[in-house]
Design a protein around this motif. Structure first.
Motif: not given
Length: 193
Positions: A181, A184, A119-120, A123-124, A135, A155
């Motif tokens: 973003k 994150f 996931m990381n 997401l990046k 997201f 999240c």
């Protein structure tokens, strides 16, 4: 073929590597489709029994990033090169900068941080390469593993859509999660301290 040096490869971390789906991945897809509890949490429905031809068709339609349904589909491998699941970027809305991610980790590999790692990475990519902003996702009520992973990723639980999925004779809720973003990036900077 020469050995690949993954030292600076964008699509991996200390735990997993993402790659394109290959034609030979059909067998893993077929076998994982027999994990009914996991499939219910992913699809929010009891599916018909899996077929080899269905698994082959899925792989054929998504191999080498060939999907035409708006999803960018990846196979997740551990660093030994074993396929351990799949992940995809989906529901991309370029105008509003929103997206979602679907993920499944094979039963024997769950609870080891592989899902969070994959996931990381995605997401990046979505935030820092695609310039997406938010997201949005949901977890089916009772999917405690995915809810924990969402929180671990930073999240925020944004709400509950009550009784929207009918599964096994019961109406279940969607637990809504979101991550911007900026959130994150802040979470990543906290992790590097």
């Amino acid at each position: 073929m020469r050995e690949i040096d993954y030292t600076n490869y964008f699509w991996q971390d200390h735990n997993v590597r993402l790659r394109a789906i290959k034609e030979e991945d059909w067998e893993g897809c077929y076998i994982s489709d027999f994990d009914t509890p996991a499939r219910i949490l992913l699809e929010c429905a009891v599916e018909l029994p899996p077929t080899q031809s269905g698994a082959k068709k899925f792989v054929e339609q998504n191999a080498n990033f060939s999907s035409t349904n708006g999803r960018i589909m990846f196979t997740i491998e551990n660093l030994n090169g074993e396929s351990i699941g799949g992940i995809n970027l989906n529901s991309i809305d370029e105008r509003n900068g929103t997206f979602s991610i679907g993920i499944v980790i094979d039963k024997e590999y769950r609870g080891k941080g592989y899902g969070t790692s994959a996931m990381n990475i995605l997401l990046k990519y979505a935030f820092l390469e695609r310039r997406l902003h938010k997201f949005n996702d949901y977890v089916l009520e009772g999917n405690e593993g995915s809810a924990r992973m969402m929180r671990k990723l930073g999240c925020v639980q944004e709400g509950v859509r009550r009784e929207v999925a009918y599964v096994n004779g019961k109406y279940l809720d969607y637990i809504l999660f979101g991550l911007t973003k900026d959130e994150f990036i802040e979470k990543r900077s906290e992790g590097s301290n």
